[in-house]
Design an enzyme around this catalytic site. Structure first.
Site, PDB file in Angstrom:
ATOM      1  N   ARG A 149      -1.228  -1.611  -6.847  1.00  0.00           N
ATOM      2  CA  ARG A 149      -1.388  -2.723  -5.910  1.00  0.00           C
ATOM      3  C   ARG A 149      -2.354  -3.762  -6.467  1.00  0.00           C
ATOM      4  O   ARG A 149      -2.078  -4.969  -6.421  1.00  0.00           O
ATOM      5  CB  ARG A 149      -1.872  -2.172  -4.574  1.00  0.00           C
ATOM      6  CG  ARG A 149      -2.201  -3.223  -3.512  1.00  0.00           C
ATOM      7  CD  ARG A 149      -2.473  -2.498  -2.196  1.00  0.00           C
ATOM      8  NE  ARG A 149      -3.292  -3.264  -1.286  1.00  0.00           N
ATOM      9  CZ  ARG A 149      -2.826  -4.181  -0.448  1.00  0.00           C
ATOM     10  NH1 ARG A 149      -1.548  -4.481  -0.444  1.00  0.00           N
ATOM     11  NH2 ARG A 149      -3.646  -4.818   0.385  1.00  0.00           N
ATOM     12  N   LYS A 153      -1.896  -1.767   7.421  1.00  0.00           N
ATOM     13  CA  LYS A 153      -3.246  -1.273   7.673  1.00  0.00           C
ATOM     14  C   LYS A 153      -3.831  -1.948   8.905  1.00  0.00           C
ATOM     15  O   LYS A 153      -3.714  -3.161   9.086  1.00  0.00           O
ATOM     16  CB  LYS A 153      -4.130  -1.545   6.447  1.00  0.00           C
ATOM     17  CG  LYS A 153      -5.524  -0.952   6.529  1.00  0.00           C
ATOM     18  CD  LYS A 153      -6.267  -1.195   5.230  1.00  0.00           C
ATOM     19  CE  LYS A 153      -7.669  -0.599   5.286  1.00  0.00           C
ATOM     20  NZ  LYS A 153      -8.397  -0.831   4.009  1.00  0.00           N
ATOM     21  N   HIS A 197      -4.177  -8.984   3.873  1.00  0.00           N
ATOM     22  CA  HIS A 197      -5.623  -8.945   4.091  1.00  0.00           C
ATOM     23  C   HIS A 197      -6.007  -9.836   5.263  1.00  0.00           C
ATOM     24  O   HIS A 197      -5.524 -10.974   5.383  1.00  0.00           O
ATOM     25  CB  HIS A 197      -6.376  -9.416   2.849  1.00  0.00           C
ATOM     26  CG  HIS A 197      -6.343  -8.429   1.722  1.00  0.00           C
ATOM     27  ND1 HIS A 197      -6.440  -8.796   0.397  1.00  0.00           N
ATOM     28  CD2 HIS A 197      -6.208  -7.081   1.722  1.00  0.00           C
ATOM     29  CE1 HIS A 197      -6.375  -7.716  -0.357  1.00  0.00           C
ATOM     30  NE2 HIS A 197      -6.244  -6.668   0.431  1.00  0.00           N
ATOM     31  N   TYR A 233     -10.201  -7.916  -4.552  1.00  0.00           N
ATOM     32  CA  TYR A 233      -9.124  -7.100  -5.105  1.00  0.00           C
ATOM     33  C   TYR A 233      -8.753  -7.540  -6.516  1.00  0.00           C
ATOM     34  O   TYR A 233      -8.363  -6.742  -7.353  1.00  0.00           O
ATOM     35  CB  TYR A 233      -7.882  -7.237  -4.214  1.00  0.00           C
ATOM     36  CG  TYR A 233      -7.560  -6.000  -3.426  1.00  0.00           C
ATOM     37  CD1 TYR A 233      -6.441  -5.253  -3.684  1.00  0.00           C
ATOM     38  CD2 TYR A 233      -8.403  -5.588  -2.396  1.00  0.00           C
ATOM     39  CE1 TYR A 233      -6.148  -4.128  -2.941  1.00  0.00           C
ATOM     40  CE2 TYR A 233      -8.124  -4.472  -1.658  1.00  0.00           C
ATOM     41  CZ  TYR A 233      -6.986  -3.738  -1.926  1.00  0.00           C
ATOM     42  OH  TYR A 233      -6.705  -2.623  -1.198  1.00  0.00           O
ATOM     43  N   HIS A 235      -3.207   2.729  -5.667  1.00  0.00           N
ATOM     44  CA  HIS A 235      -4.075   1.585  -5.400  1.00  0.00           C
ATOM     45  C   HIS A 235      -4.204   0.699  -6.632  1.00  0.00           C
ATOM     46  O   HIS A 235      -4.305  -0.533  -6.515  1.00  0.00           O
ATOM     47  CB  HIS A 235      -5.445   2.080  -4.949  1.00  0.00           C
ATOM     48  CG  HIS A 235      -6.110   1.138  -3.990  1.00  0.00           C
ATOM     49  ND1 HIS A 235      -5.527   0.738  -2.808  1.00  0.00           N
ATOM     50  CD2 HIS A 235      -7.314   0.506  -4.048  1.00  0.00           C
ATOM     51  CE1 HIS A 235      -6.333  -0.092  -2.173  1.00  0.00           C
ATOM     52  NE2 HIS A 235      -7.426  -0.248  -2.895  1.00  0.00           N
ATOM     53  N   ARG A 249       0.840  -1.190   0.000  1.00  0.00           N
ATOM     54  CA  ARG A 249       0.000   0.000   0.000  1.00  0.00           C
ATOM     55  C   ARG A 249       0.884   1.253   0.000  1.00  0.00           C
ATOM     56  O   ARG A 249       2.069   1.191   0.359  1.00  0.00           O
ATOM     57  CB  ARG A 249      -0.897   0.014   1.239  1.00  0.00           C
ATOM     58  CG  ARG A 249      -1.832  -1.178   1.370  1.00  0.00           C
ATOM     59  CD  ARG A 249      -2.632  -1.092   2.661  1.00  0.00           C
ATOM     60  NE  ARG A 249      -3.595  -2.178   2.789  1.00  0.00           N
ATOM     61  CZ  ARG A 249      -3.340  -3.341   3.393  1.00  0.00           C
ATOM     62  NH1 ARG A 249      -2.139  -3.550   3.923  1.00  0.00           N
ATOM     63  NH2 ARG A 249      -4.263  -4.275   3.479  1.00  0.00           N
TER      64      ARG A 249
END
Length: 513
Positions: free
Chosen positions: A117, A44, A140, A149, A114, A19
């Site tokens: 990614r 994250k 994740h 994704y 993004h 990210r």
């Protein structure tokens, strides 16, 4: 990219799946060059992980650290500002500006951190990396996030589809047709009784009739539907309207003491549930538990919403609780076995009405829902590269998608349109009269072919179940099946594509597509 720093940051995202915040949060102590790994300390949600990285990224990083990064930078963060005053950590806005400038020089319309990614994770999966490994690389918490994704390439999906489709072509030879070159450019409300005393299905009154009988009940209900029309799909609004109309019809018939919605009490709901449960279904003596649960659940949401919205018509308390909804069975979806699917296709190909063959083959070879099939527009077939694809607009699950089309379907659709569809018709596959198909007509056409094949009643939803179940048994990946059927949840795909159903029958897997 004009500097080694910029190239290293882009490669961290497009080759490592980091990210933006993770790239900017890297510290010198997080680099494990000998092991070709980096430690993500500021992931994250506070989650940390250690991931492998590309040699290309490490080479660009080394060139940046050796030749560009100021030796007296006052931070241990890896990526810093290079222009005077050099040394401070690079900001998110600075990285966005660097990427935007590179996008402009490359002549691209859009390129964000993004997207880089997304690209990395998609390419890793297409290269054969296990979904669980992609999840770990991405950081994740849920594997469903990883699947969402992925934006699997058209060629990858088409290849998966072709491999799954080859088996059926060896068993079911389509009937030959002349190949055509096509350019793709008010009911009276009264209960009815038979002489034997059994209740026949009585039509519900329309809103106009109810407005005459119980106007103070109808007004807030119709206003509620107008609000739903702004936030829900048309099908959901229609279902809510049917539930409210059923309740209003009951109140008009059995609860004359109720004039306003605020007059409704618990005993009215209990009496309505009994009244509704005794009504006949479309093809059954009584409505099914699923229909009863849907009507009561929809009615409950009406009371909950108008109460939350502060409407003066709302009763003092919601008269329906979740426990009022009947428990439902959840049997596994019933796919047709190989022999039945082959019989259905052969029977459809000999039907005198060409539309029957079109309906069966398109649904069985694409996995479309009936609503998606009947709403296909005339420009839905598109050419991408050298292959034809079917564009399915945003539908039930709020996502659009492209489906690879079997070559036989291209010919079949073209022949039908040439023979029966006017050039200015906005629909891809309407009736011969030009009017849109509906789900009842689709069901009848499927079962005409099914009857000719000696099969029991077939629900249209069995056809996508059949495609998914046979595809998974031919080695098609779950991600490809989910993309084909437009599923957002892998759990949903697993319910559709139940490999046990085929293995338990001992049948060989032949994909009905």
């Amino acid at each position: 990219m004009r500097t080694h720093r910029d190239r290293a940051m882009a490669e961290a995202m497009v080759l490592g799946g980091l990210r933006r915040c993770e790239v900017l949060g890297l510290r010198l102590t997080d680099l494990q060059v000998a092991a070709r790994r980096v430690f993500i300390a500021e992931g994250k949600g506070g989650h940390q992980r250690q991931i492998p990285v590309s040699g290309r990224f490490l080479a660009s990083l080394a060139a940046y650290l050796d030749g560009e990064r100021p030796p007296d930078a006052g931070t241990d963060q890896v990526f810093v500002v290079l222009r005077p005053p050099a040394g401070p950590p690079l900001s998110p806005a600075g990285l966005d500006q660097i990427l935007d400038s590179a996008r402009s020089r490359a002549g691209l319309v859009q390129a964000t951190c993004h997207q880089l990614r997304h690209t990395c994770l998609t390419r890793l999966r297409e290269a054969g990396m296990a979904l669980e490994a992609v999840q770990a690389q991405a950081g994740h918490a849920s594997i469903e996030s990883t699947r969402i994704y992925l934006r699997l390439a058209d060629d990858w999906l088409a290849a998966q589809y072709r491999r799954a489709a080859e088996a059926i072509d060896a068993q079911v030879r389509p009937a030959k047709r002349c190949r055509t070159t096509v350019s793709w450019a008010a009911i009276t409300w009264c209960p009815l009784w038979t002489e034997a005393g059994h209740e026949r299905r009585a039509a519900l009154p329309g809103w106009e009739q109810l407005d005459t009988a119980v106007p103070d009940l109808v007004a807030p209900m119709r206003r509620y539907l107008q609000q739903l029309d702004c936030i829900l799909r048309p099908g959901s609004v229609s279902g809510a309207g049917l539930a409210l109309r059923s309740f209003a019809a009951f109140l008009a018939e059995r609860a004359r003491d109720v004039r306003f919605v605020s007059d409704i009490r618990r005993h009215h709901v209990e009496e309505f549930r009994s009244w509704l449960a005794a009504r006949p279904g479309r093809r059954t003596a009584r409505i099914t538990p699923a229909t009863l649960a849907h009507r009561l659940g929809t009615l409950r949401m009406f009371f909950v919403r108008i109460s939350d919205w502060g409407w003066p018509e709302a009763p003092a308390r919601v008269p329906i609780i979740p426990a009022d909804l009947p428990r439902q069975d959840h049997p596994l979806p019933k796919a047709l076995d190989d022999a039945a699917a082959a019989k259905l296709l052969r029977a459809a190909q000999t039907q005198p009405r060409m539309l029957a063959q079109v309906v069966v083959e398109v649904l069985l070879r694409t996995g479309l829902r009936v609503g998606e099939f009947t709403a296909l527009t005339a420009d839905a077939v598109v050419l991408i590269g050298a292959a034809h694809w079917l564009y399915v607009p945003v539908g039930k699950l709020h996502e659009d998608r492209y489906l690879p089309l079997h070559p036989h379907l291209i010919t079949l659709i073209g022949d039908y349109r040439a023979a029966h569809v006017a050039a200015d018709n906005p629909l891809l596959l309407p009736r011969e009269s030009g009017r849109a198909l509906d789900r009842h007509t689709v069901t009848r056409l499927i079962n005409k072919a099914g009857a000719a094949a000696g099969l029991p009643h077939i629900h249209p939803h069995q056809l996508p179940h059949t495609l998914a179940t046979q595809a998974i048994n031919r080695g098609m990946s779950l991600e490809a099946i989910a993309a084909l059927l437009g599923h957002r949840s892998m759990d949903m795909t697993l319910r559709y594509a139940n490999p046990r159903e085929m293995h338990q029958t001992g049948e060989n897997s032949l994909v009905a597509c």
